[in-house]
Design an enzyme around this catalytic site. Structure first.
Site, PDB file in Angstrom:
ATOM      1  CG  ASP A  45      -1.885   1.178   1.170  1.00 57.50           C
ATOM      2  OD1 ASP A  45      -2.857   1.101   0.398  1.00 57.50           O
ATOM      3  OD2 ASP A  45      -1.645   2.181   1.872  1.00 57.50           O
ATOM      4  CE1 TYR A  50       0.981   7.874   2.832  1.00 61.17           C
ATOM      5  CE2 TYR A  50       1.285   5.632   2.074  1.00 61.17           C
ATOM      6  CZ  TYR A  50       0.507   6.582   2.690  1.00 61.17           C
ATOM      7  OH  TYR A  50      -0.741   6.245   3.160  1.00 61.17           O
ATOM      8  CE  LYS A  75      -3.442   4.835   0.253  1.00 65.75           C
ATOM      9  NZ  LYS A  75      -2.101   4.643   0.811  1.00 65.75           N
ATOM     10  CG  HIS A 108      -4.094   9.943   0.196  1.00 63.57           C
ATOM     11  ND1 HIS A 108      -2.750   9.739  -0.018  1.00 63.57           N
ATOM     12  CD2 HIS A 108      -4.324   9.534   1.468  1.00 63.57           C
ATOM     13  CE1 HIS A 108      -2.202   9.239   1.079  1.00 63.57           C
ATOM     14  NE2 HIS A 108      -3.141   9.101   1.992  1.00 63.57           N
TER      15      HIS A 108
HETATM   16  P1  NAD Z   1      -0.376   1.102  12.090  1.00 66.78           P
HETATM   17  O1  NAD Z   1      -1.587   1.017  12.948  1.00 66.78           O
HETATM   18  O2  NAD Z   1      -0.032  -0.004  11.156  1.00 66.78           O
HETATM   19  O3  NAD Z   1       0.788   1.391  13.098  1.00 66.78           O
HETATM   20  C1  NAD Z   1       2.100   1.472  12.771  1.00 66.78           C
HETATM   21  C2  NAD Z   1       2.858   1.566  14.089  1.00 66.78           C
HETATM   22  O4  NAD Z   1       2.699   0.342  14.805  1.00 66.78           O
HETATM   23  C3  NAD Z   1       4.336   1.766  13.862  1.00 66.78           C
HETATM   24  O5  NAD Z   1       4.759   2.734  14.803  1.00 66.78           O
HETATM   25  C4  NAD Z   1       4.955   0.428  14.184  1.00 66.78           C
HETATM   26  O6  NAD Z   1       6.197   0.576  14.763  1.00 66.78           O
HETATM   27  C5  NAD Z   1       3.976  -0.190  15.145  1.00 66.78           C
HETATM   28  N1  NAD Z   1       3.926  -1.669  14.967  1.00 66.78           N
HETATM   29  C6  NAD Z   1       3.776  -2.327  13.795  1.00 66.78           C
HETATM   30  N2  NAD Z   1       3.778  -3.666  14.020  1.00 66.78           N
HETATM   31  C7  NAD Z   1       3.931  -3.834  15.369  1.00 66.78           C
HETATM   32  C8  NAD Z   1       4.009  -4.968  16.185  1.00 66.78           C
HETATM   33  N3  NAD Z   1       3.911  -6.211  15.693  1.00 66.78           N
HETATM   34  N4  NAD Z   1       4.154  -4.776  17.519  1.00 66.78           N
HETATM   35  C9  NAD Z   1       4.235  -3.539  18.039  1.00 66.78           C
HETATM   36  N5  NAD Z   1       4.166  -2.417  17.296  1.00 66.78           N
HETATM   37  C10 NAD Z   1       4.014  -2.562  15.964  1.00 66.78           C
HETATM   38  O7  NAD Z   1      -0.473   2.496  11.321  1.00 66.78           O
HETATM   39  P2  NAD Z   1      -0.112   3.057   9.914  1.00 66.78           P
HETATM   40  O8  NAD Z   1       1.276   2.739   9.493  1.00 66.78           O
HETATM   41  O9  NAD Z   1      -0.501   4.456   9.968  1.00 66.78           O
HETATM   42  O10 NAD Z   1      -1.120   2.301   8.957  1.00 66.78           O
HETATM   43  C11 NAD Z   1      -0.769   1.227   8.099  1.00 66.78           C
HETATM   44  C12 NAD Z   1      -0.765   1.679   6.664  1.00 66.78           C
HETATM   45  O11 NAD Z   1      -2.022   2.293   6.326  1.00 66.78           O
HETATM   46  C13 NAD Z   1       0.241   2.775   6.309  1.00 66.78           C
HETATM   47  O12 NAD Z   1       1.548   2.330   6.208  1.00 66.78           O
HETATM   48  C14 NAD Z   1      -0.328   3.281   5.013  1.00 66.78           C
HETATM   49  O13 NAD Z   1      -0.031   2.389   3.955  1.00 66.78           O
HETATM   50  C15 NAD Z   1      -1.814   3.251   5.316  1.00 66.78           C
HETATM   51  N6  NAD Z   1      -2.322   4.577   5.765  1.00 66.78           N
HETATM   52  C16 NAD Z   1      -3.210   5.233   4.975  1.00 66.78           C
HETATM   53  C17 NAD Z   1      -3.708   6.457   5.344  1.00 66.78           C
HETATM   54  C18 NAD Z   1      -4.705   7.137   4.459  1.00 66.78           C
HETATM   55  O14 NAD Z   1      -5.006   8.310   4.707  1.00 66.78           O
HETATM   56  N7  NAD Z   1      -5.227   6.488   3.466  1.00 66.78           N
HETATM   57  C19 NAD Z   1      -3.297   7.065   6.540  1.00 66.78           C
HETATM   58  C20 NAD Z   1      -2.380   6.388   7.345  1.00 66.78           C
HETATM   59  C21 NAD Z   1      -1.912   5.143   6.955  1.00 66.78           C
END
Ligand code: NAD
Length: 275
Positions: A45, A50, A75, A108
């Site tokens: 994704d 980004y 996006k 987005h």
């Molecule tokens: P997420 O909820 O996946 O959280 C990421 C955080 O969780 C990081 O700080 C990471 O270190 C921690 N983490 C990951 N795996 C872990 C584990 N096993 N144990 C403990 N901590 C852990 O949040 P995100 O990255 O914001 O969301 C995932 C994806 O969603 C993004 O990478 C992106 O591709 C997408 N996204 C989209 C939008 C949008 O507006 N469309 C916004 C934010 C994110």
């Protein structure tokens, strides 16, 4: 481990688990995405904003994985909404990714004050017709935005990618998606680490019962809720942990105890306020 697929309303399959690259340093992206592909992830994704599509593209090219085994999303950023700018933006994204087609292209954010999302979605319809995106969809759309697309365009979005985790479960958007054949993608599936989800007794008790981590339990809850998820981590051990979701199952009671955590608490912005 085989990742199950869901079927988009275009007939294309989408792996229910992927890897997200929000906040992945552009200089590290090739290495981190290569790790993800090596661990078995086949769904990435990405997003123009980004600023790491080149790294994603280099990792894809270096992997040697056949294109039809990968599912790549990117996006359209807010500043590129509009007909011509959307066409220009997909060209640039494809060039950076080194691809002829993305599997999924999303708006987005609706950015309602700009009032360009209907026009932009019509551009995405043309982009799909041209073959540059196999499926098209939206992100951060509220029901009012989805209703406008329904009234004013010819295509039902394949997905709506929204903030969704146990503290913010989005029943209205999910119900709309369910009724119209729009799959729900959950961003911030772990609450971006901003809530103490991993310390809640409702989650740690389930984790202990299954000898899994709290993160795996939250992600498994998403999978059983039917969400598409792509948790992000730069850490290979966590990337592997997040991939191991398909050899255990939560009971209905365990699912319900996590669902009961809802408190309408966002970690990200209100989609009405991003413009
Ligand atoms: P997420 O909820 O996946 O959280 C990421 C955080 O969780 C990081 O700080 C990471 O270190 C921690 N983490 C990951 N795996 C872990 C584990 N096993 N144990 C403990 N901590 C852990 O949040 P995100 O990255 O914001 O969301 C995932 C994806 O969603 C993004 O990478 C992106 O591709 C997408 N996204 C989209 C939008 C949008 O507006 N469309 C916004 C934010 C994110």
């Amino acid at each position: 481990m085989t990742v199950p697929t869901l079927q988009l309303n275009t007939g294309h399959p989408i792996p229910q688990l992927g890897f997200g690259v929000f906040l992945v340093d552009p200089a590290e992206t090739e290495r981190i995405v290569s790790d993800a592909l090596e661990l078995g992830y086949r769904h990435i994704d990405a997003a123009a904003i980004y600023r790491n599509e080149e790294g994603v593209g280099r990792a894809i090219a270096a992997s040697g994985i056949p294109r039809n085994e990968l599912f790549i999303t990117t996006k359209l950023w807010n500043d590129d909404q509009g007909t011509q700018s959307a066409h220009d933006a997909i060209e640039l994204s494809l060039e950076k990714l080194g691809l002829e087609q993305v599997d999924l292209y999303l708006i987005h954010w609706p950015t309602p004050k700009r009032d360009l999302y209907v026009e932009s979605f019509k551009a995405l319809e043309q982009i799909r017709a041209s073959g540059k995106a196999a499926s098209i969809g939206v992100s951060n759309f509220l029901v009012e935005h989805l209703e406008r697309l329904e009234a004013e365009t010819d295509t039902v979005p394949a997905v709506n990618q929204i903030e969704l985790h146990p503290y913010h479960q989005r029943p209205a958007e999910k119900a709309y998606g369910h009724d119209h054949g729009i799959l729900t993608e959950a961003w911030g599936p772990l609450g971006q680490g901003k809530y103490p989800l991993f310390e809640l007794p409702e989650i740690t008790a389930v984790a202990a019962a299954h000898e899994r981590s709290a993160a795996q339990v939250v992600l498994r809850w998403h999978i059983q809720q039917g969400h598409i998820v792509f948790p992000k981590s730069n850490n290979r051990a966590r990337m592997q942990e997040n991939f191991e979701l398909f050899d255990f199952e939560l009971t209905d009671v365990e699912q319900a105890s996590i669902t009961a955590l809802e408190r309408g608490a966002r970690v990200g912005a209100d989609p009405r306020e991003v413009n």
